[in-house]
Design a protein around this motif. Structure first.
Motif, PDB file in Angstrom:
ATOM      1  N   VAL A  45       0.802  -1.226   0.000  1.00  0.00           N
ATOM      2  CA  VAL A  45       0.000   0.000   0.000  1.00  0.00           C
ATOM      3  C   VAL A  45       0.834   1.274   0.000  1.00  0.00           C
ATOM      4  N   TYR A  46       2.119   1.158  -0.165  1.00  0.00           N
ATOM      5  CA  TYR A  46       2.985   2.345  -0.146  1.00  0.00           C
ATOM      6  C   TYR A  46       2.636   3.276  -1.299  1.00  0.00           C
ATOM      7  N   ASN A  47       2.301   4.497  -0.978  1.00  0.00           N
ATOM      8  CA  ASN A  47       1.952   5.534  -1.966  1.00  0.00           C
ATOM      9  C   ASN A  47       0.739   5.179  -2.835  1.00  0.00           C
ATOM     10  N   THR A  48      -0.131   4.347  -2.335  1.00  0.00           N
ATOM     11  CA  THR A  48      -1.338   3.993  -3.088  1.00  0.00           C
ATOM     12  C   THR A  48      -2.357   5.117  -2.949  1.00  0.00           C
ATOM     13  N   PRO A  49      -2.907   5.599  -4.057  1.00  0.00           N
ATOM     14  CA  PRO A  49      -3.953   6.632  -3.958  1.00  0.00           C
ATOM     15  C   PRO A  49      -5.132   6.116  -3.126  1.00  0.00           C
ATOM     16  N   GLU A  50      -5.685   6.981  -2.305  1.00  0.00           N
ATOM     17  CA  GLU A  50      -6.763   6.570  -1.408  1.00  0.00           C
ATOM     18  C   GLU A  50      -7.938   5.940  -2.153  1.00  0.00           C
ATOM     19  N   ALA A  51      -8.332   6.511  -3.279  1.00  0.00           N
ATOM     20  CA  ALA A  51      -9.475   5.965  -4.036  1.00  0.00           C
ATOM     21  C   ALA A  51      -9.194   4.542  -4.508  1.00  0.00           C
ATOM     22  N   THR A  52      -7.971   4.284  -4.929  1.00  0.00           N
ATOM     23  CA  THR A  52      -7.595   2.943  -5.384  1.00  0.00           C
ATOM     24  C   THR A  52      -7.622   1.960  -4.220  1.00  0.00           C
ATOM     25  N   LEU A  53      -7.089   2.378  -3.093  1.00  0.00           N
ATOM     26  CA  LEU A  53      -7.078   1.526  -1.908  1.00  0.00           C
ATOM     27  C   LEU A  53      -8.496   1.222  -1.438  1.00  0.00           C
ATOM     28  N   ARG A  54      -9.336   2.224  -1.409  1.00  0.00           N
ATOM     29  CA  ARG A  54     -10.732   2.005  -0.996  1.00  0.00           C
ATOM     30  C   ARG A  54     -11.455   1.056  -1.946  1.00  0.00           C
ATOM     31  N   ALA A  55     -11.233   1.192  -3.245  1.00  0.00           N
ATOM     32  CA  ALA A  55     -11.863   0.295  -4.227  1.00  0.00           C
ATOM     33  C   ALA A  55     -11.401  -1.143  -4.007  1.00  0.00           C
ATOM     34  N   MET A  56     -10.104  -1.323  -3.725  1.00  0.00           N
ATOM     35  CA  MET A  56      -9.583  -2.660  -3.464  1.00  0.00           C
ATOM     36  C   MET A  56     -10.203  -3.233  -2.194  1.00  0.00           C
ATOM     37  N   LEU A  57     -10.275  -2.425  -1.136  1.00  0.00           N
ATOM     38  CA  LEU A  57     -10.870  -2.891   0.115  1.00  0.00           C
ATOM     39  C   LEU A  57     -12.327  -3.285  -0.077  1.00  0.00           C
ATOM     40  N   ASP A  58     -13.080  -2.468  -0.794  1.00  0.00           N
ATOM     41  CA  ASP A  58     -14.491  -2.775  -1.065  1.00  0.00           C
ATOM     42  C   ASP A  58     -14.620  -4.091  -1.832  1.00  0.00           C
ATOM     43  N   SER A  59     -13.722  -4.315  -2.770  1.00  0.00           N
ATOM     44  CA  SER A  59     -13.748  -5.542  -3.558  1.00  0.00           C
ATOM     45  C   SER A  59     -13.494  -6.766  -2.687  1.00  0.00           C
ATOM     46  N   VAL A  60     -12.510  -6.678  -1.817  1.00  0.00           N
ATOM     47  CA  VAL A  60     -12.198  -7.812  -0.942  1.00  0.00           C
ATOM     48  C   VAL A  60     -13.347  -8.063   0.041  1.00  0.00           C
ATOM     49  N   ILE A  61     -13.859  -7.013   0.628  1.00  0.00           N
ATOM     50  CA  ILE A  61     -14.953  -7.151   1.587  1.00  0.00           C
ATOM     51  C   ILE A  61     -16.193  -7.772   0.941  1.00  0.00           C
ATOM     52  N   ALA A  62     -16.398  -7.539  -0.337  1.00  0.00           N
ATOM     53  CA  ALA A  62     -17.583  -8.037  -1.035  1.00  0.00           C
ATOM     54  C   ALA A  62     -17.472  -9.489  -1.490  1.00  0.00           C
ATOM     55  N   GLN A  63     -16.369 -10.157  -1.182  1.00  0.00           N
ATOM     56  CA  GLN A  63     -16.196 -11.543  -1.612  1.00  0.00           C
ATOM     57  C   GLN A  63     -17.289 -12.441  -1.054  1.00  0.00           C
ATOM     58  N   ALA A  64     -17.711 -13.419  -1.855  1.00  0.00           N
ATOM     59  CA  ALA A  64     -18.721 -14.371  -1.396  1.00  0.00           C
ATOM     60  C   ALA A  64     -18.127 -15.386  -0.425  1.00  0.00           C
ATOM     61  N   TYR A  65     -16.859 -15.708  -0.604  1.00  0.00           N
ATOM     62  CA  TYR A  65     -16.200 -16.680   0.268  1.00  0.00           C
ATOM     63  C   TYR A  65     -15.744 -15.960   1.535  1.00  0.00           C
ATOM     64  N   PRO A  66     -16.182 -16.406   2.703  1.00  0.00           N
ATOM     65  CA  PRO A  66     -15.925 -15.642   3.925  1.00  0.00           C
ATOM     66  C   PRO A  66     -14.573 -15.872   4.601  1.00  0.00           C
ATOM     67  N   LYS A  67     -13.862 -16.897   4.216  1.00  0.00           N
ATOM     68  CA  LYS A  67     -12.621 -17.232   4.932  1.00  0.00           C
ATOM     69  C   LYS A  67     -11.421 -16.604   4.227  1.00  0.00           C
ATOM     70  N   TRP A  68     -11.192 -15.330   4.524  1.00  0.00           N
ATOM     71  CA  TRP A  68     -10.069 -14.618   3.923  1.00  0.00           C
ATOM     72  C   TRP A  68      -9.438 -13.715   4.955  1.00  0.00           C
ATOM     73  N   GLU A  69      -8.210 -13.338   4.665  1.00  0.00           N
ATOM     74  CA  GLU A  69      -7.505 -12.348   5.484  1.00  0.00           C
ATOM     75  C   GLU A  69      -6.861 -11.358   4.545  1.00  0.00           C
ATOM     76  N   LEU A  70      -6.752 -10.142   4.997  1.00  0.00           N
ATOM     77  CA  LEU A  70      -6.149  -9.081   4.195  1.00  0.00           C
ATOM     78  C   LEU A  70      -4.905  -8.591   4.919  1.00  0.00           C
ATOM     79  N   CYS A  71      -3.769  -8.753   4.266  1.00  0.00           N
ATOM     80  CA  CYS A  71      -2.482  -8.340   4.840  1.00  0.00           C
ATOM     81  C   CYS A  71      -2.017  -7.109   4.073  1.00  0.00           C
ATOM     82  N   LEU A  72      -1.992  -5.979   4.764  1.00  0.00           N
ATOM     83  CA  LEU A  72      -1.581  -4.737   4.124  1.00  0.00           C
ATOM     84  C   LEU A  72      -0.169  -4.375   4.543  1.00  0.00           C
TER      85      LEU A  72
END
Length: 72
Positions: A45-72
């Motif tokens: 996430v180094y120097n990632t534009p906020e809008a891009t980071l938020r879009a990525m987070l929204d995408s991960v959160i919306a996954q149908a499969y619930p067993k995930w982890e997000l390592c930033l």
């Protein structure tokens, strides 16, 4: 033939958008999987534009499969 760069949003709308009812069905189906491994999303996430980071987070959160982890 390659599609024009400007055509990408249309491609996403047509092919990469999953209706909510399909996500719910996939979530129900995945709950019955015999094996349910945790999927790790490792994301720099180094120097990632906020809008891009938020879009990525929204995408991960919306996954149908619930067993995930997000390592930033």
């Amino acid at each position: 033939a390659r599609a024009a760069v400007g055509a990408y949003p249309e491609w996403v709308e047509k092919y990469a958008t999953t209706p909510p009812e399909h996500l719910a069905a996939m979530a129900k189906e995945s709950a019955a999987f015999e094996r349910q491994p945790t999927i790790s999303f490792i994301t720099p996430v180094y120097n990632t534009p906020e809008a891009t980071l938020r879009a990525m987070l929204d995408s991960v959160i919306a996954q149908a499969y619930p067993k995930w982890e997000l390592c930033l």
